[in-house]
Design a protein around this motif. Structure first.
Motif, PDB file in Angstrom:
ATOM      1  N   ASN A 168       0.832  -1.208   0.000  1.00  0.00           N
ATOM      2  CA  ASN A 168       0.000   0.000   0.000  1.00  0.00           C
ATOM      3  C   ASN A 168       0.867   1.258   0.000  1.00  0.00           C
ATOM      4  O   ASN A 168       0.613   2.200  -0.748  1.00  0.00           O
ATOM      5  CB  ASN A 168      -0.914   0.023   1.229  1.00  0.00           C
ATOM      6  CG  ASN A 168      -2.072  -0.947   1.094  1.00  0.00           C
ATOM      7  OD1 ASN A 168      -2.306  -1.493   0.023  1.00  0.00           O
ATOM      8  ND2 ASN A 168      -2.779  -1.174   2.177  1.00  0.00           N
ATOM      9  N   ALA A 170       3.980   1.558  -0.944  1.00  0.00           N
ATOM     10  CA  ALA A 170       4.676   1.664  -2.236  1.00  0.00           C
ATOM     11  C   ALA A 170       3.760   2.315  -3.275  1.00  0.00           C
ATOM     12  O   ALA A 170       4.182   3.150  -4.061  1.00  0.00           O
ATOM     13  CB  ALA A 170       5.131   0.288  -2.699  1.00  0.00           C
ATOM     14  N   ARG A 171       2.492   1.943  -3.244  1.00  0.00           N
ATOM     15  CA  ARG A 171       1.554   2.489  -4.234  1.00  0.00           C
ATOM     16  C   ARG A 171       1.293   3.970  -3.983  1.00  0.00           C
ATOM     17  O   ARG A 171       1.244   4.751  -4.922  1.00  0.00           O
ATOM     18  CB  ARG A 171       0.246   1.690  -4.216  1.00  0.00           C
ATOM     19  CG  ARG A 171       0.524   0.239  -4.595  1.00  0.00           C
ATOM     20  CD  ARG A 171      -0.541  -0.434  -5.340  1.00  0.00           C
ATOM     21  NE  ARG A 171      -1.049   0.289  -6.466  1.00  0.00           N
ATOM     22  CZ  ARG A 171      -2.258   0.073  -6.973  1.00  0.00           C
ATOM     23  NH1 ARG A 171      -3.015  -0.844  -6.441  1.00  0.00           N
ATOM     24  NH2 ARG A 171      -2.689   0.754  -8.005  1.00  0.00           N
ATOM     25  N   THR A 172       1.164   4.355  -2.708  1.00  0.00           N
ATOM     26  CA  THR A 172       0.947   5.794  -2.453  1.00  0.00           C
ATOM     27  C   THR A 172       2.190   6.594  -2.825  1.00  0.00           C
ATOM     28  O   THR A 172       2.102   7.792  -3.068  1.00  0.00           O
ATOM     29  CB  THR A 172       0.596   6.073  -0.970  1.00  0.00           C
ATOM     30  OG1 THR A 172       1.683   5.653  -0.152  1.00  0.00           O
ATOM     31  CG2 THR A 172      -0.663   5.371  -0.546  1.00  0.00           C
ATOM     32  N   LEU A 173       3.345   5.924  -2.883  1.00  0.00           N
ATOM     33  CA  LEU A 173       4.575   6.627  -3.253  1.00  0.00           C
ATOM     34  C   LEU A 173       4.757   6.689  -4.772  1.00  0.00           C
ATOM     35  O   LEU A 173       5.789   7.136  -5.257  1.00  0.00           O
ATOM     36  CB  LEU A 173       5.787   5.949  -2.607  1.00  0.00           C
ATOM     37  CG  LEU A 173       5.868   6.080  -1.081  1.00  0.00           C
ATOM     38  CD1 LEU A 173       6.947   5.175  -0.515  1.00  0.00           C
ATOM     39  CD2 LEU A 173       6.119   7.524  -0.673  1.00  0.00           C
ATOM     40  N   GLY A 174       3.786   6.184  -5.498  1.00  0.00           N
ATOM     41  CA  GLY A 174       3.830   6.337  -6.953  1.00  0.00           C
ATOM     42  C   GLY A 174       4.072   5.054  -7.728  1.00  0.00           C
ATOM     43  O   GLY A 174       4.185   5.098  -8.961  1.00  0.00           O
ATOM     44  N   ALA A 175       4.169   3.912  -7.021  1.00  0.00           N
ATOM     45  CA  ALA A 175       4.418   2.651  -7.736  1.00  0.00           C
ATOM     46  C   ALA A 175       3.093   2.069  -8.240  1.00  0.00           C
ATOM     47  O   ALA A 175       2.113   2.031  -7.490  1.00  0.00           O
ATOM     48  CB  ALA A 175       5.098   1.653  -6.811  1.00  0.00           C
ATOM     49  N   THR A 176       3.073   1.625  -9.479  1.00  0.00           N
ATOM     50  CA  THR A 176       1.903   0.899  -9.967  1.00  0.00           C
ATOM     51  C   THR A 176       1.875  -0.437  -9.233  1.00  0.00           C
ATOM     52  O   THR A 176       2.848  -0.811  -8.583  1.00  0.00           O
ATOM     53  CB  THR A 176       2.026   0.610 -11.473  1.00  0.00           C
ATOM     54  OG1 THR A 176       3.238  -0.126 -11.659  1.00  0.00           O
ATOM     55  CG2 THR A 176       2.064   1.878 -12.289  1.00  0.00           C
ATOM     56  N   ARG A 177       0.795  -1.179  -9.386  1.00  0.00           N
ATOM     57  CA  ARG A 177       0.734  -2.468  -8.690  1.00  0.00           C
ATOM     58  C   ARG A 177       1.876  -3.384  -9.140  1.00  0.00           C
ATOM     59  O   ARG A 177       2.493  -4.064  -8.329  1.00  0.00           O
ATOM     60  CB  ARG A 177      -0.612  -3.159  -8.924  1.00  0.00           C
ATOM     61  CG  ARG A 177      -0.777  -4.375  -8.019  1.00  0.00           C
ATOM     62  CD  ARG A 177      -2.029  -5.107  -8.320  1.00  0.00           C
ATOM     63  NE  ARG A 177      -3.166  -4.642  -7.569  1.00  0.00           N
ATOM     64  CZ  ARG A 177      -3.444  -5.004  -6.308  1.00  0.00           C
ATOM     65  NH1 ARG A 177      -2.636  -5.776  -5.643  1.00  0.00           N
ATOM     66  NH2 ARG A 177      -4.527  -4.571  -5.725  1.00  0.00           N
ATOM     67  N   ARG A 179       4.839  -2.500 -10.277  1.00  0.00           N
ATOM     68  CA  ARG A 179       6.125  -2.056  -9.721  1.00  0.00           C
ATOM     69  C   ARG A 179       6.191  -2.349  -8.220  1.00  0.00           C
ATOM     70  O   ARG A 179       7.248  -2.706  -7.698  1.00  0.00           O
ATOM     71  CB  ARG A 179       6.341  -0.573  -9.986  1.00  0.00           C
ATOM     72  CG  ARG A 179       6.572  -0.296 -11.457  1.00  0.00           C
ATOM     73  CD  ARG A 179       7.213   1.041 -11.666  1.00  0.00           C
ATOM     74  NE  ARG A 179       8.665   0.931 -11.653  1.00  0.00           N
ATOM     75  CZ  ARG A 179       9.495   1.951 -11.702  1.00  0.00           C
ATOM     76  NH1 ARG A 179       9.029   3.160 -11.733  1.00  0.00           N
ATOM     77  NH2 ARG A 179      10.798   1.760 -11.701  1.00  0.00           N
ATOM     78  N   LEU A 183       9.181  -4.565  -7.037  1.00  0.00           N
ATOM     79  CA  LEU A 183      10.220  -3.910  -6.231  1.00  0.00           C
ATOM     80  C   LEU A 183      10.087  -4.182  -4.735  1.00  0.00           C
ATOM     81  O   LEU A 183      11.046  -4.024  -3.993  1.00  0.00           O
ATOM     82  CB  LEU A 183      10.185  -2.391  -6.459  1.00  0.00           C
ATOM     83  CG  LEU A 183      10.535  -1.917  -7.870  1.00  0.00           C
ATOM     84  CD1 LEU A 183      10.309  -0.426  -8.007  1.00  0.00           C
ATOM     85  CD2 LEU A 183      11.973  -2.258  -8.210  1.00  0.00           C
TER      86      LEU A 183
END
Lengths: 269, 361
Positions: A168, A170-177, A179, A183
């Protein structure tokens, strides 16, 4: 008053009971080792037989091939199962585990019916020159089928252990699902992925019944041992079996050593 | 400005029901409620991690309900900080910038600035799991700030800290809010955090919005019994408005009646809310005022708590009050002692729970 540490009788008795299983394996290994070491020249002669070395190599390679396909197809499946809570998940997980509960010959017949030249998958692939019967792809298909649950279940467990919060964030930091998966989730599950690979590979190379149904030739090591047992007798087949034990054991020890140092983030204190 | 417009959301056994609230730009907004109330789900819905089944979420008037989290540029810090354990502190903080495609030299420059600002520069190459709780929190905040969000979501960020660190971080968060001009939305179930830092708040219970408003307003004038309980009213006594007229009214509990300086409607069902520290013991020599509610009672329980003592007094119903241990001891009070209590009508607040049979102007 002096205090004495009381022995943990429960743990000791559990260890004693459990050790019978370890002893069983050790006895089998010692037995075959002793037999083989009593006639080293014959063992060396068998080891130099190109049909034996080729067969071991073929088995290992086909197993590796099956594992590579499993990683490519099984990893996304394991991730979906780990991250969704659909009512269909239980059904899909049960389907994945079917190869675990089937007799190997039954699995072999299922594979044969599907991949034979008139089979549902075999027929169209035959048209593009891909033949499974008595061919390398048939071995890989049979190995893939029986090893599938070992990889998918272990990878799924690994993905489930990665806290959803990490993904979650990671996604708020700009990663797509994707990525976030590649990552964060995948690197943190790498030990499970590798363990799944080892288990699946071990299962794949040990398969016999399912393989011979679709591909008696080229002979994987299990087929060759069975063939030599029925044609050359116990001595010849035991020597090949012993060589296979040595080869498998070496590879497994190596892989376990690698996985021991991979993906450990919780004990860097 | 963030708006939740009748947002409903079902997640297996849990659901949010028609939540509507407004968070203004620059607010330090608190979402409060008991455990399992739906506070974190609400925060995650705002971050885009759950898509509502019904309703809309608006940001500056634009509907962002279907926009994925990676496109929202909203920072999120969880209670457990959720640092990536396989990355160093520096890589954790730089993760968002990496996702933005920022090249290494620029990324490093910005990460260094943030680490210096948050005082974690010396931890750059450390693995997250070797950090203390306070250090983890700073790194998590630095990581969220790296993407320069306009909105920062904090999910109980202080709950894993010891009391001393917690007080320290309350000051730090206040400073952060002031300096960065951020809109901060924080989930907590600690009243004092909201009172110390917040501008507005929402009270959530069982997935429903109980009350929303300015912190002081919700704290002083809770609209429901649940809100009153959560806002720390120790005495919530049900009854009926027996007399009303002008700015004052009389509230009857059946055994005791209270004079309250609250506008009410005669016959209205409800409850009086009195904070334990608004009740005092009347000295024999103190004549008091005619307005004050005065009751004679007997101490039935004494519960010392640090420098304070919580006392249960039977005045015809059980009433809870607090006083300093020093005062308690100097008055030679003990269980069974008879005392006279007084509470000002201004310190009694009435919540309505029913429709009146008759109305009185």
């Amino acid at each position: 008053m002096t205090s004495r540490i009381k022995p943990d009788l429960c743990l000791i008795s559990f260890a004693l009971v459990g050790s019978t299983l370890v002893i069983l394996i050790l006895l089998a290994l010692l037995n075959i080792t002793a037999t083989q070491l009593s006639d080293i020249p014959f063992l060396l002669q068998v080891a130099q037989d190109s049909r034996v070395t080729d067969s071991i190599l073929l088995t290992f390679t086909a197993g590796l091939n099956a594992v590579i396909i499993l990683v490519l197809l099984g990893t996304p499946l394991a991730y979906v199962l780990a991250r969704t809570h659909s009512r269909f998940n239980n059904i899909i997980e049960s389907i994945i585990d079917i190869p675990l509960v089937l007799p190997h010959t039954v699995a072999g017949i299922m594979i044969y019916l599907l991949f034979m030249q008139r089979g549902l998958i075999g027929a169209p692939l035959k048209d593009v020159g891909f033949i499974f019967e008595d061919a390398y792809p048939g071995i890989v298909a049979a190995m893939l089928f029986v090893a599938l649950p070992f990889y998918v279940d272990t990878a799924r467990e690994g993905f489930e252990k990665v806290p959803l919060h990490l993904e979650n964030v990671a996604r708020t930091l700009g990663a797509t699902r994707f990525r976030a998966f590649s990552l964060v989730v995948f690197p943190l599950s790498i030990r499970h992925i590798l363990n799944g690979c080892i288990l699946a590979w071990g299962r794949a190379i040990s398969e016999f019944a399912a393989v011979i149904m679709i591909a008696y030739y080229p002979m994987v090591i299990s087929t060759l041992i069975y063939y030599r047992f029925t044609t050359g007798g116990i001595k010849e087949s035991t020597a090949i079996a012993f060589l296979m034990i040595l080869a498998s054991f070496s590879v497994f020890v190596l892989l376990r050593l690698v996985t021991r140092y991979v993906g450990r983030y919780d004990d860097r204190v | 400005m963030i708006e939740f417009d009748n947002v409903s959301l079902r997640l297996s056994a849990f659901a949010l029901h028609e939540v509507s609230l407004t968070i203004m730009a620059g607010d330090y907004y608190f979402i409060m409620g008991p455990s399992g109330a739906g506070k974190t789900i609400l925060l995650e819905a705002l971050a885009g991690l759950h898509i509502p089944d019904e309703g809309r979420i608006l940001l500056k008037g634009e509907d962002i309900t279907g926009i994925p989290p990676e496109m929202r540029k909203i920072g999120l810090v969880y209670q457990d900080y959720s640092l990536f354990p396989h990355m160093t502190v520096e890589k954790n903080i730089g993760f968002g910038l990496r996702m933005q495609g920022l090249h290494h030299p620029e990324r490093k420059k910005r990460v260094d600035t943030l680490m210096k600002k948050l005082g974690v520069g010396h931890l750059a190459q450390r693995a997250p799991l070797t950090l203390s709780g306070g250090e983890m929190q700073r790194v998590a905040i630095a990581r969220a700030l790296a993407i320069e969000p306009e909105i920062l979501l904090l999910d109980e960020p202080l709950s894993a800290l010891d009391p001393i660190m917690r007080d320290f971080f309350v000051d730090e968060l206040r400073e952060l809010h002031r300096e960065q001009g951020l809109t901060i939305v924080q989930v907590t179930h600690e009243r004092h955090e909201a009172l110390n830092l917040g501008t507005r708040m929402a009270l959530i219970r069982d997935g429903r919005l109980e009350q929303e408003g300015a912190i002081d307003d919700v704290f002083v004038r809770p609209r429901t019994r649940t809100a009153a309980e959560f806002m720390g009213f120790e005495n919530i006594i049900p009854g009926i408005v027996s007399d009303a007229g002008g700015p004052d009214c009389r509230f009857d509990t059946g055994t005791v009646s209270f004079s309250c300086s609250t506008k009410a409607i005669k016959g209205e069902n409800g409850a009086v809310c009195i904070r334990a520290d608004d009740i005092s013991v009347r000295e024999k020599t103190d004549p008091g005022t005619d307005r004050d509610n005065t009751y004679r009672g007997k101490i039935v329980a004494v519960n010392p708590s640090g420098p304070m003592v919580r006392i249960d007094v039977d005045i015809g119903l059980n009433i809870v009050m607090v006083m300093s241990r020093k005062t308690f001891e100097s008055r030679h009070l003990k269980k069974g002692s008879e005392i006279v209590l007084t509470v000002s009508p201004d310190d009694i607040y009435i919540i309505s729970t029913g429709t009146p049979d008759t109305t009185c102007s």
